[in-house]
Write a protein that holds these residues in place. Structure first.
Motif, PDB file in Angstrom:
ATOM      1  N   UNK A  68       0.830  -1.152   0.068  1.00  0.00           N
ATOM      2  CA  UNK A  68      -0.032  -0.047   0.049  1.00  0.00           C
ATOM      3  C   UNK A  68       0.670   1.326  -0.001  1.00  0.00           C
ATOM      4  N   UNK A  69       1.830   1.128   0.584  1.00  0.00           N
ATOM      5  CA  UNK A  69       2.948   2.552   0.752  1.00  0.00           C
ATOM      6  C   UNK A  69       3.399   2.607  -0.721  1.00  0.00           C
ATOM      7  N   UNK A  70       3.753   1.568  -1.349  1.00  0.00           N
ATOM      8  CA  UNK A  70       4.409   1.949  -2.633  1.00  0.00           C
ATOM      9  C   UNK A  70       3.476   2.536  -3.789  1.00  0.00           C
ATOM     10  N   UNK A  71       2.009   2.430  -3.561  1.00  0.00           N
ATOM     11  CA  UNK A  71       1.168   2.658  -4.191  1.00  0.00           C
ATOM     12  C   UNK A  71       0.569   4.102  -3.831  1.00  0.00           C
ATOM     13  N   UNK A  74       2.317  11.437  -2.806  1.00  0.00           N
ATOM     14  CA  UNK A  74       2.170  12.723  -2.193  1.00  0.00           C
ATOM     15  C   UNK A  74       2.075  13.581  -3.257  1.00  0.00           C
ATOM     16  N   UNK A  75       1.007  14.389  -3.073  1.00  0.00           N
ATOM     17  CA  UNK A  75       0.724  15.545  -3.882  1.00  0.00           C
ATOM     18  C   UNK A  75       1.479  16.853  -3.369  1.00  0.00           C
ATOM     19  N   UNK A 169      -0.898  22.440  10.381  1.00  0.00           N
ATOM     20  CA  UNK A 169      -0.897  21.729   9.168  1.00  0.00           C
ATOM     21  C   UNK A 169       0.118  21.768   8.357  1.00  0.00           C
ATOM     22  N   UNK A 170       0.932  20.877   7.568  1.00  0.00           N
ATOM     23  CA  UNK A 170       1.965  20.870   6.978  1.00  0.00           C
ATOM     24  C   UNK A 170       1.461  20.350   5.533  1.00  0.00           C
ATOM     25  N   UNK A 171       2.539  20.846   4.604  1.00  0.00           N
ATOM     26  CA  UNK A 171       2.636  20.215   3.341  1.00  0.00           C
ATOM     27  C   UNK A 171       3.739  20.567   2.511  1.00  0.00           C
ATOM     28  N   UNK A 172       4.257  19.517   1.861  1.00  0.00           N
ATOM     29  CA  UNK A 172       5.454  19.551   0.859  1.00  0.00           C
ATOM     30  C   UNK A 172       5.218  20.646  -0.244  1.00  0.00           C
ATOM     31  N   UNK A 173       5.863  21.794  -0.336  1.00  0.00           N
ATOM     32  CA  UNK A 173       5.905  22.597  -1.400  1.00  0.00           C
ATOM     33  C   UNK A 173       6.751  22.559  -2.448  1.00  0.00           C
TER      34      UNK A 173
END
Length: 177
Positions: A68-71, A74-75, A169-173
């Motif tokens: 599941x982790x392989x699929x 991260x947007x 809240x965090x997100x990758x930019x």
């Protein structure tokens, strides 16, 4: 001489019977020891089989989790403003009031964070968390503290069901070119 032969034969017969009796007793004791040891080994086999089955089940769980982790993807947010506006839009859509906002910028790993203090109905805030999962950007709640809201000048009836939350809240930019 005949009496000596009868006595010797009787003695030999007695010794043979005693030896057979002793052998039967010894072999009986040895047999019960071996039965006891066989029972112990049977119990160990059952224990090891159940342990093996448990380990096989755990391996299956871990294998499925890794699949599941392989699929999982991260947007990445295109920029900080898209991330911030998406998070705040969800709050406004669910009628959750923003009391304060602290934008923490992008760190060295490319993670942007926004710390907020919000107030609203409990279920509205739970809907916000669910809606954040549906944003086009993958967000993570890294810190959450919930407490009862005590509005200034409001009666106890007016504040029932309302909570105040400190949430980060965090997100990758995406990196700037």
């Amino acid at each position: 001489m005949k009496d000596n032969k009868i006595t010797i034969l009787g003695l030999l017969f007695f010794l043979l019977c005693a030896a057979l009796g002793g052998a039967v007793y010894y072999l009986g004791e040895r047999l019960s020891e071996l039965h006891s040891r066989a029972d112990e080994l049977q119990q160990q086999r059952v224990d090891l089989e159940s342990t093996t089955q448990a380990l096989i089940a755990q391996k299956s769980v871990f294998t499925n989790a890794f699949k599941e982790l392989e699929n999982y993807s991260v947007n990445v947010a295109p920029d900080e403003m898209a991330f911030y506006s998406g998070v705040q839009q969800v709050l406004q859509n669910n009628s959750v009031e923003i009391l304060s906002t602290r934008q923490q910028g992008v760190n060295a790993e490319g993670v942007s964070a926004i710390a907020m203090t919000v107030r609203g109905e409990y279920y509205a805030l739970m809907d916000v968390f669910a809606a954040w999962r549906n944003l086009p950007t993958t967000v993570r709640v890294s810190n959450l503290t919930l407490g009862a809201d005590k509005p200034v000048g409001a009666s106890a009836e007016a504040s029932r069901g309302w909570i105040q939350a400190d949430v980060t809240v965090e997100a990758i930019v995406a990196p700037k070119p």
